[in-house]
Design a protein around this motif. Structure first.
Motif, mmCIF file in Angstrom:
data_model
loop_
_atom_site.group_PDB
_atom_site.id
_atom_site.type_symbol
_atom_site.label_atom_id
_atom_site.label_comp_id
_atom_site.label_asym_id
_atom_site.label_seq_id
_atom_site.Cartn_x
_atom_site.Cartn_y
_atom_site.Cartn_z
ATOM 1 N N TYR A 163 39.325 12.887 22.572
ATOM 2 C CA TYR A 163 40.019 13.684 23.586
ATOM 3 C C TYR A 163 40.190 15.133 23.122
ATOM 4 N N GLU B 176 36.492 16.702 23.127
ATOM 5 C CA GLU B 176 35.756 16.732 24.379
ATOM 6 C C GLU B 176 36.569 17.321 25.534
ATOM 7 N N VAL B 177 37.888 17.141 25.511
ATOM 8 C CA VAL B 177 38.728 17.600 26.618
ATOM 9 C C VAL B 177 39.469 18.890 26.265
ATOM 10 N N SER B 178 40.076 18.908 25.067
ATOM 11 C CA SER B 178 40.885 20.072 24.690
ATOM 12 C C SER B 178 40.106 21.146 23.938
ATOM 13 N N THR C 15 48.364 17.250 27.909
ATOM 14 C CA THR C 15 47.505 17.936 28.877
ATOM 15 C C THR C 15 46.353 18.621 28.156
ATOM 16 N N GLU C 16 45.354 19.019 28.922
ATOM 17 C CA GLU C 16 44.132 19.568 28.330
ATOM 18 C C GLU C 16 44.395 20.804 27.490
ATOM 19 N N ASP C 17 45.307 21.647 27.933
ATOM 20 C CA ASP C 17 45.534 22.924 27.252
ATOM 21 C C ASP C 17 46.818 22.932 26.437
ATOM 22 N N ALA D 1 33.881 12.501 29.538
ATOM 23 C CA ALA D 1 34.950 13.451 29.252
ATOM 24 C C ALA D 1 35.932 13.525 30.407
ATOM 25 N N SER D 2 35.404 13.521 31.635
ATOM 26 C CA SER D 2 36.280 13.559 32.803
ATOM 27 C C SER D 2 37.117 12.286 32.904
ATOM 28 N N ALA E 94 39.834 12.390 30.286
ATOM 29 C CA ALA E 94 40.931 13.279 30.672
ATOM 30 C C ALA E 94 41.854 12.604 31.677
#
Length: 533
Positions: A301, A304-306, A362-364, A444-445, A448
């Protein structure tokens, strides 16, 4: 020349601080450290492997679980093999197999070859890991064993802590294949030291009949169930998936039937007549069944996401290992004073709180405020739980079966991680795709979207583990039940030497409990201990 090339020498003669002791400790630390290091660096490299081999999440699950299938199923058998055929000999075979498997992983042209290499690595790991502690237990003088195993435990813990940094660094500066290539020179050094410098030992009373059928059925059961869970997320309920379910369940039933009827079972079922032993193993399954998916999903995660670098993603979970190194001995000492029940109730709740915080990621989210608080709670939960959990397992079994009890607990922990990594992504809707660039993007989606759900599933597992601990008696450590002894192996079967189970565990690895003992700091600390508290 001493050791495996000559007639076995008398065990238990090596004194702490002598050259022989240093050679023995070097070989066992490097051998086990190689396996521990590999387990952590591989996780960090998964996104790089995904891009290079063009695979989806299901392929990454197999890279992790291919290793765990054979490791989980063969650990108990390998302990008996080492007692019968020689501990150093089996240790060297394990190191050699692990090295050959690492070479196969290094040059694997496809995902299938890489998974095959990981399966073979699991065989090598199952042979060398219990052999490391058995060599120390049999080779050192009785007064020096706790110190030797304490040094082994701390130094291999350092290897586990270094793993994420090294894995991330190797991936960033070169190629993911380097994480397997580094095992080859280490293995050569270990084999040379073990052959020339480490004295052989074996148990002359070890059982002549070994439970090969039980080991085979265990591999088939774990492989069938794991395949079904992973492929269900990738392709759904196809005939092949349902066939795997049937094969896995039937093999598991056959395994239990075979163990109940065997004269020399790999897993004596009678040991579970002890309620504390059964309760703590149930808690072990739930706790490590949650830990495996966390370590698998979080590092993917974050990359790939963050958008974390491999080094940063690997370092994100470092507080878990550090806090366990710092606090496990104190946690064990506390459990010895007040009994394990309170810690085994509170520890999983701390884990649950950490997973709940991570479910809100969260992603960010910045690391310090988004990731670190949850990771710290997970670390505190493990430090609170693992030492008393291991001590309770050992105390709940008859003294002469301490090695068996610890081996069973370790097998349950690793098997739970295996099933958790396969099942939790499916339950959370994080399915593996068929591959390709779009497949990786789809993974990845899905990750997330489903990461929070996966963490909430882990919250439930840890709450259930806490409820299990409520079944333990209040007060001190439980005593071994006589009923458990009636399920023990027959006379002449292999049994480890008695261990001082009053000592609190010093450090128990994140990937699983110790296979023989996890010694306390009370007997193994001091100026001569390189990692004394």
């Amino acid at each position: 020349m001493s050791g495996s090339a000559s007639v076995p020498v008398t065990a238990g003669r090596v004194a702490w601080g002598t050259p022989a002791a240093r050679w023995m400790l070097t070989a066992t630390v490097l051998g086990s450290g190689m396996a521990f290091l590999d387990s952590t660096v591989v996780t960090v490299a998964l996104p790089a492997i995904q891009g290079d081999l063009d695979t989806g999440l299901a392929g990454l699950q197999w890279i992790v679980n291919g290793y765990m299938v054979t490791l989980s199923a063969l650990i108990l058998l390998s302990g008996s093999l080492s007692d019968r055929f020689g501990r150093v000999r089996l240790f060297m075979v394990g190191v050699a197999v692990f090295a050959l498997a690492s070479a196969l992983c290094t040059f694997a042209p496809t995902l299938e070859w890489l998974v095959a290499g990981r399966v073979l690595q699991g065989v090598g790991g199952a042979l060398l890991t219990p052999g490391s502690l058995a060599i120390l237990q049999a080779g050192f003088r009785e007064d020096d064993r706790a110190r030797a195993i304490g040094a082994w435990s701390g130094l291999t813990g350092v290897a586990a802590a270094v793993g994420p940094f090294m894995g991330g660094w190797l991936v960033q500066i070169g190629d993911w294949r380097l994480i397997f290539l580094i095992n080859l020179p280490i293995a050569v050094v270990v084999l040379l030291i073990a052959w020339f410098k480490v004295p052989e030992s074996r148990d002359v009373t070890a059982a002549q009949r070994l439970d090969y059928s039980g080991a085979l059925l265990g591999v088939v059961a774990l492989a069938g169930i794991t395949y079904a869970l992973i492929q269900w997320g990738a392709v759904g309920g196809t005939p092949a998936v349902w066939t795997a379910v049937a094969v896995g369940v039937l093999a598991l039933a056959a395994f239990l039937f075979a163990e109940a009827r065997s004269s020399s079972p790999m897993l004596p079922l009678g040991i579970f007549r002890s309620l504390p032993f059964s309760v703590t193993n149930a808690a072990t399954v739930l706790i490590y069944g949650s830990l495996g998916p966390l370590l698998f999903l979080l590092v993917i995660y974050l990359q790939e996401v963050s958008g974390y670098s491999p080094i940063a993603a690997g370092a994100a979970s470092l507080p878990i290992t550090v806090l366990m190194l710092l606090l496990s001995a104190r946690s064990g000492e506390l459990a010895a004073r007040i009994g394990p029940r309170l810690q085994l109730v509170v520890g999983p709740l701390l884990l649950a709180a950490g997973f709940w915080l991570l479910s809100r990621l969260t992603e960010d989210a910045p690391y310090l405020t988004g990731v670190l608080p949850g990771v710290l709670l997970v670390a505190l939960g493990l430090a609170t739980t693992v030492a008393p959990l291991t001590a309770t397992v050992l105390a709940s079994a008859p003294e002469r079966h301490a090695g068996l009890a610890s081996g069973v607990n370790n097998t349950f922990a690793r098997g739970a991680q295996l099933i958790g990594v396969a099942a939790v992504p499916v339950l959370a809707g994080i399915g593996g795709s068929s591959g390709g660039a779009s497949g990786a993007d789809g993974d990845a989606s899905a990750l997330a979207d489903g990461f929070g759900t996966a963490m909430l599933i882990l919250v439930v597992l840890c709450v259930l583990a806490s409820l299990c601990a409520l079944l333990l008696p209040r007060g001190g450590m439980p005593e071994a039940a006589e009923a458990a002894d009636r399920g023990s192996p027959p006379e002449g079967a292999s049994s480890p030497e008695p261990l001082d189970r009053a000592q609190p565990p010093r450090f128990c690895g994140v990937s699983g409990p110790p296979l023989r003992s996890c010694p306390g700091s009370t007997a193994g600390s001091g100026a001569d201990d390189p990692l004394s508290e």
